[in-house]
Design an enzyme around this catalytic site. Structure first.
Site, mmCIF file in Angstrom:
data_model
loop_
_atom_site.group_PDB
_atom_site.id
_atom_site.type_symbol
_atom_site.label_atom_id
_atom_site.label_comp_id
_atom_site.label_asym_id
_atom_site.label_seq_id
_atom_site.Cartn_x
_atom_site.Cartn_y
_atom_site.Cartn_z
ATOM 1 N N THR A 40 -11.687 -21.613 29.753
ATOM 2 C CA THR A 40 -10.828 -22.721 30.196
ATOM 3 C C THR A 40 -11.551 -24.059 30.096
ATOM 4 O O THR A 40 -10.913 -25.105 30.031
ATOM 5 C CB THR A 40 -10.401 -22.530 31.667
ATOM 6 O OG1 THR A 40 -11.583 -22.259 32.436
ATOM 7 C CG2 THR A 40 -9.422 -21.382 31.817
ATOM 8 N N ASP A 55 -21.077 -23.858 32.159
ATOM 9 C CA ASP A 55 -22.384 -23.274 32.466
ATOM 10 C C ASP A 55 -23.368 -24.347 32.947
ATOM 11 O O ASP A 55 -24.092 -24.159 33.927
ATOM 12 C CB ASP A 55 -22.972 -22.589 31.224
ATOM 13 C CG ASP A 55 -22.099 -21.461 30.702
ATOM 14 O OD1 ASP A 55 -20.994 -21.264 31.248
ATOM 15 O OD2 ASP A 55 -22.513 -20.791 29.744
HETATM 16 P P1 ADP Z 1 -26.099 -16.615 27.428
HETATM 17 O O1 ADP Z 1 -26.121 -18.076 27.683
HETATM 18 O O2 ADP Z 1 -24.823 -15.981 27.887
HETATM 19 O O3 ADP Z 1 -27.283 -15.884 27.963
HETATM 20 P P2 ADP Z 1 -26.374 -17.514 24.712
HETATM 21 O O4 ADP Z 1 -26.207 -16.833 23.402
HETATM 22 O O5 ADP Z 1 -25.569 -18.729 24.970
HETATM 23 O O6 ADP Z 1 -26.129 -16.418 25.842
HETATM 24 O O7 ADP Z 1 -27.883 -17.912 24.914
HETATM 25 C C1 ADP Z 1 -28.919 -17.018 24.666
HETATM 26 C C2 ADP Z 1 -29.975 -17.712 23.827
HETATM 27 O O8 ADP Z 1 -30.576 -18.774 24.585
HETATM 28 C C3 ADP Z 1 -31.140 -16.810 23.454
HETATM 29 O O9 ADP Z 1 -30.871 -16.089 22.279
HETATM 30 C C4 ADP Z 1 -32.264 -17.830 23.242
HETATM 31 O O10 ADP Z 1 -32.120 -18.462 22.001
HETATM 32 C C5 ADP Z 1 -31.968 -18.853 24.314
HETATM 33 N N1 ADP Z 1 -32.685 -18.560 25.554
HETATM 34 C C6 ADP Z 1 -32.169 -18.235 26.750
HETATM 35 N N2 ADP Z 1 -33.140 -18.051 27.693
HETATM 36 C C7 ADP Z 1 -34.317 -18.265 27.058
HETATM 37 C C8 ADP Z 1 -35.688 -18.238 27.461
HETATM 38 N N3 ADP Z 1 -36.046 -17.919 28.698
HETATM 39 N N4 ADP Z 1 -36.625 -18.525 26.535
HETATM 40 C C9 ADP Z 1 -36.273 -18.838 25.271
HETATM 41 N N5 ADP Z 1 -35.009 -18.882 24.832
HETATM 42 C C10 ADP Z 1 -34.027 -18.599 25.696
HETATM 43 MG MG MG Z 2 -24.912 -19.552 26.760
#
Ligand code: ADP
Ligand code: MG
Length: 340
Positions: free
Chosen positions: A5, A143
């Site tokens: 949304t 988020d």
């Molecule tokens: P979500 O936000 O639901 O967890 P996303 O695909 O939006 O999924 O984000 C995940 C991506 O964010 C990971 O693949 C990485 O690239 C990055 N990411 C998230 N947390 C970390 C972290 N602690 N260190 C490095 N990269 C991170």
């Molecule tokens: Mg994300």
């Protein structure tokens, strides 16, 4: 409550939970932003002035860092570098917004290092833009706003058009339970962009700025738009029910939200459906998938004194049926990001 949304300028009701991403840092004098992340092998090293194209940063996870460096530079942050280490308890790629946890915590570190500040809503927009620049995914603002504006013990009623946030107290006798299906999100980026385009297209066909402005009659024959409009109504109804302390009213709202994400918006999976079914069958007030969908997590509201027992039973039943290892978290609503 309220998935898909935000980019329709609608309403959402997220919670900032007690899983966290920590950035430990010291300012540097050489104008470089260097970040290492536990669990991600490589180091990111970009110029602090935002001149590096975020989408070209290698390793790929550093694109979020490159994005934040650029969007803050554009807003006037002095080009002070940092040497930083990231550690996180937020599972990645699971619908719990690890990407916003990373962009927001890094942004706060960069602001602190440069002695620069920014209003919360503008910071959220900068982090959202960073994600869009770095990954190309047209993500919404939920988020980042939730991560920044979280209030302990409360859900947050977000108006994603005006970026205003109203805390809504959660019932203290109930716990929020998150269960990870054991499957990462598949096809998330391309499918997310597809749904985003469908929702934007539906608004354009109706001559509206965003689906936020559509009525249920206008979208009766379009399942994608119907989800957005009905989900906006459920967000407001959920906030009302919480404010009245009417937990009973939440049950059909959770059920309708998951059904809408599954049948109209089509972002669920058999595993997420099974988890929702088991949680409700074993006594949750309600359960629904959370985040973009296509795998990852479900979220449920459960009587606090039954949460551990119910979660263990759900995990056993789910493993027996699927052979997958679910991970369950009984979480708390906490304040948003800030200095440790
Ligand atoms: P979500 O936000 O639901 O967890 P996303 O695909 O939006 O999924 O984000 C995940 C991506 O964010 C990971 O693949 C990485 O690239 C990055 N990411 C998230 N947390 C970390 C972290 N602690 N260190 C490095 N990269 C991170
Ligand atoms: Mg994300």
């Amino acid at each position: 409550m309220g998935d898909h949304t935000d980019y329709a300028e609608g309403f959402a009701l997220p919670v900032a939970i007690d899983l966290e991403t920590r950035v430990t840092f010291r300012p540097t004098r050489d104008g470089r932003v260097r970040v290492r992340s536990a669990g991600f092998e490589s180091e990111v090293d970009v110029s602090a002035d935002g001149t590096v194209d975020p989408a070209a940063v290698d390793p790929a996870w550093g694109r979020l860092i490159g994005g934040v460096v650029r969007t803050l530079a554009v807003r006037g942050r002095p080009a002070v570098g940092i040497d930083a280490t990231v550690s996180s308890t937020v599972p990645t790629g699971s619908g719990l917004s690890s990407s916003a946890a990373l962009s927001v915590s890094t942004a706060l570190a960069l602001l602190d290092a440069a002695g620069w500040t920014m209003p919360a809503a503008e910071l959220a927009v900068a982090c959202q833009e960073a994600e869009r620049l770095g990954t190309g995914v047209p993500s919404g603002i939920m988020d980042q706003l939730a991560s920044i504006r979280g209030v302990a013990g409360n859900a947050l009623l977000l108006d994603c058009r005006t970026l205003t946030v109203e805390p809504v107290p959660l019932p203290s006798a109930y716990a929020i339970v998150v269960v990870h299906s054991g499957l990462p999100r598949a096809l998330a980026e391309s499918a997310y962009a597809e749904r985003h385009a469908a929702a934007t297209g539906a608004a354009a066909r109706l001559g509206l700025a965003a689906l936020r402005d559509a009525t249920s009659d206008q979208v009766a024959d379009d399942p994608i738009a119907r989800h957005v409009v009905s989900e906006n109504e459920r967000v407001l109804a959920t906030a009302d029910a919480l404010l009245r302390g009417d937990v009973g009213a939440l049950k059909p709202l959770f059920a309708a939200s998951h059904a809408s994400l599954r049948d109209d918006f089509r972002v669920s999976t058999p595993e997420l459906d099974l988890l929702v079914e088991l949680l409700v069958e074993l006594g949750a007030v309600g359960a629904r998938l959370t985040g973009a969908g296509f795998g990852g997590c479900v979220v449920a509201l459960v009587q606090r004194n039954r949460a551990d027992d119910l979660t263990a039973k759900v995990a056993r039943a789910y493993s027996a049926k699927t052979g997958l290892e679910p991970r369950a978290f009984v979480v708390r609503a906490v304040d948003g990001a800030g200095p440790a």
